[in-house]
Motif scaffolding. Structure first.
Motif, PDB file in Angstrom:
ATOM      1  N   ARG A 149       0.944  -1.165   0.197  1.00 34.13           N
ATOM      2  CA  ARG A 149       0.032   0.027  -0.055  1.00 34.13           C
ATOM      3  C   ARG A 149       0.805   1.403  -0.074  1.00 34.13           C
ATOM      4  O   ARG A 149       0.533   2.264  -0.377  1.00 34.13           O
ATOM      5  CB  ARG A 149      -0.945  -0.045   1.204  1.00 34.13           C
ATOM      6  N   THR A 152       1.126   1.941  -3.670  1.00 34.20           N
ATOM      7  CA  THR A 152      -0.258   2.268  -4.105  1.00 34.20           C
ATOM      8  C   THR A 152      -0.347   3.976  -3.742  1.00 34.20           C
ATOM      9  O   THR A 152      -1.097   4.812  -4.475  1.00 34.20           O
ATOM     10  CB  THR A 152      -1.376   1.533  -3.513  1.00 34.20           C
ATOM     11  N   ASP A 153      -0.431   4.031  -2.463  1.00 34.75           N
ATOM     12  CA  ASP A 153      -0.800   5.498  -1.681  1.00 34.75           C
ATOM     13  C   ASP A 153       0.163   6.466  -2.393  1.00 34.75           C
ATOM     14  O   ASP A 153      -0.219   7.732  -2.806  1.00 34.75           O
ATOM     15  CB  ASP A 153      -0.679   5.350  -0.189  1.00 34.75           C
ATOM     16  N   MET A 156      -1.281   7.169  -6.120  1.00 33.16           N
ATOM     17  CA  MET A 156      -2.628   7.334  -6.226  1.00 33.16           C
ATOM     18  C   MET A 156      -3.129   8.170  -5.023  1.00 33.16           C
ATOM     19  O   MET A 156      -4.454   8.531  -5.275  1.00 33.16           O
ATOM     20  CB  MET A 156      -3.546   6.147  -6.376  1.00 33.16           C
ATOM     21  N   PRO A 158      -4.037   8.230  -0.764  1.00 33.34           N
ATOM     22  CA  PRO A 158      -4.387   7.145   0.177  1.00 33.34           C
ATOM     23  C   PRO A 158      -5.627   6.568  -0.502  1.00 33.34           C
ATOM     24  O   PRO A 158      -6.456   7.206  -0.980  1.00 33.34           O
ATOM     25  CB  PRO A 158      -4.989   8.221   1.421  1.00 33.34           C
ATOM     26  N   GLN A 159      -5.596   5.125  -0.327  1.00 32.92           N
ATOM     27  CA  GLN A 159      -6.634   4.201  -0.835  1.00 32.92           C
ATOM     28  C   GLN A 159      -7.136   3.631   0.352  1.00 32.92           C
ATOM     29  O   GLN A 159      -6.507   3.261   1.224  1.00 32.92           O
ATOM     30  CB  GLN A 159      -6.039   3.532  -1.982  1.00 32.92           C
ATOM     31  N   PRO A 160      -8.563   3.282   0.334  1.00 39.01           N
ATOM     32  CA  PRO A 160      -9.036   2.403   1.326  1.00 39.01           C
ATOM     33  C   PRO A 160      -8.521   0.855   1.101  1.00 39.01           C
ATOM     34  O   PRO A 160      -8.110   0.334  -0.123  1.00 39.01           O
ATOM     35  CB  PRO A 160     -10.525   2.370   0.813  1.00 39.01           C
ATOM     36  N   ASP A 162      -9.028  -3.346   1.122  1.00 33.31           N
ATOM     37  CA  ASP A 162      -9.830  -4.126   0.657  1.00 33.31           C
ATOM     38  C   ASP A 162     -10.052  -5.057   1.908  1.00 33.31           C
ATOM     39  O   ASP A 162      -9.238  -5.956   2.185  1.00 33.31           O
ATOM     40  CB  ASP A 162      -9.543  -4.816  -0.701  1.00 33.31           C
ATOM     41  N   TRP A 208      -3.011  -4.846 -10.070  1.00 32.96           N
ATOM     42  CA  TRP A 208      -3.610  -4.624  -9.057  1.00 32.96           C
ATOM     43  C   TRP A 208      -2.945  -3.479  -7.945  1.00 32.96           C
ATOM     44  O   TRP A 208      -3.825  -2.885  -7.134  1.00 32.96           O
ATOM     45  CB  TRP A 208      -4.322  -5.708  -8.357  1.00 32.96           C
ATOM     46  N   VAL A 210      -1.496  -0.755  -8.786  1.00 29.51           N
ATOM     47  CA  VAL A 210      -2.008   0.759  -9.062  1.00 29.51           C
ATOM     48  C   VAL A 210      -2.766   0.287 -10.376  1.00 29.51           C
ATOM     49  O   VAL A 210      -2.453   0.418 -11.507  1.00 29.51           O
ATOM     50  CB  VAL A 210      -0.767   1.662  -9.659  1.00 29.51           C
ATOM     51  N   HIS A 218       1.651   8.785 -14.893  1.00 34.26           N
ATOM     52  CA  HIS A 218       2.069   8.884 -13.228  1.00 34.26           C
ATOM     53  C   HIS A 218       3.697   9.376 -13.261  1.00 34.26           C
ATOM     54  O   HIS A 218       4.264   9.374 -12.207  1.00 34.26           O
ATOM     55  CB  HIS A 218       2.156   7.366 -12.497  1.00 34.26           C
TER      56      HIS A 218
END
Length: 250
Positions: A149, A152-153, A156, A158-160, A162, A208, A210, A218
């Motif tokens: 994460r 990912t963060d 993108m 901060p992402q929730p 899963d 998965w 990003v 990006h």
């Protein structure tokens, strides 16, 4: 020293088919789970009579087993991986079938005494139970909630996380399908990226992390990360892994 653009171009040029990660040697590292999935897989395969590997990728992990059961099948959804898997698994006498990740499994009821899957995109627990013989086993190493994460963060925002990938949800879904969970483990594992080419190739290969990643879209974040690595050393993230073993008790 290669420039930013040269490194990005290199990361974009590496083929993404299959699950061979040898290109990352010297450019990125990932700690391995303590349970040793390949060893567990080899032991289960040696005792099985009929086995299925779901979402096999290029078949690289399954191909490493020294002893295959008399009946061996594998499924894969992505067409470029099918040819690789068939080539890698030919020596084991495996049948490789194209099956979408969420589709029903094209096998009869009670057909396998072992079903395995390493890093499945999704798990059809109802189908796993259906194709397992009474007393059969499902063994899987899964990607846990919030894996990588940090990357990912960064890309993108901060992402929730899963919750469906948590160990608790995995065990609950297996039990809801009528399977008995006999082993459940989880670990957080350190990853290091030593240059931006490794980051670009990783995000192209592990889609998965990003979704829809392209280096062009990006670029600003990649430039920021490239400068960080040049000044401070490797970018550190953490992969999440869950081992689940479940039994079909009939």
């Amino acid at each position: 020293m290669p420039t930013f653009d040269e490194l990005v171009a290199e990361g974009e040029s590496v083929p993404t088919e299959g699950w061979d990660f040898s290109w990352f040697d010297g450019r990125a590292t990932e700690q391995r789970p303590s349970w040793g999935y390949s060893g567990l897989l080899a032991g289960r395969m040696a005792r099985a009579r009929a086995a299925l590997d779901v979402q096999t990728g290029g078949g690289e992990v399954l191909a490493s087993v020294p002893t295959a059961p008399p009946v061996l099948a594998a499924t894969e959804s992505w067409p470029p991986n099918l040819a690789i898997a068939r080539r890698n698994l030919a020596g084991l006498g495996a049948t490789v079938v194209q099956v979408e990740d969420t589709a029903d499994l094209p096998f009869p009821d009670d057909h396998f005494d072992l079903v395995v899957s390493r890093h499945p995109v999704t798990t059809r627990w109802d189908e796993v139970r259906r194709v397992l013989r009474p007393g059969g086993t499902y063994l899987s190493q899964q990607v846990g909630a919030g894996s990588v994460r940090e990357l990912t963060d960064l890309m993108m925002g901060p992402q929730p996380v899963d919750p469906d990938r948590s160990a608790m949800r995995i065990a609950g879904d297996a039990e809801a399908a009528g399977l008995e969970v006999v082993d459940l483990r989880q670990e957080s594992l350190r990853m290091e990226f030593f240059d931006i080419a490794a980051v670009v190739h990783f995000l192209r290969k592990v889609i998965w992390i990003v979704p829809g990643f392209t280096a062009a879209d990006h670029r600003d974040r990649l430039v920021e990360l490239h400068r960080f690595i040049e000044r401070h050393g490797p970018f550190v993230a953490h992969s999440q892994r869950v081992l689940v073993e479940a039994r079909e008790n009939g």
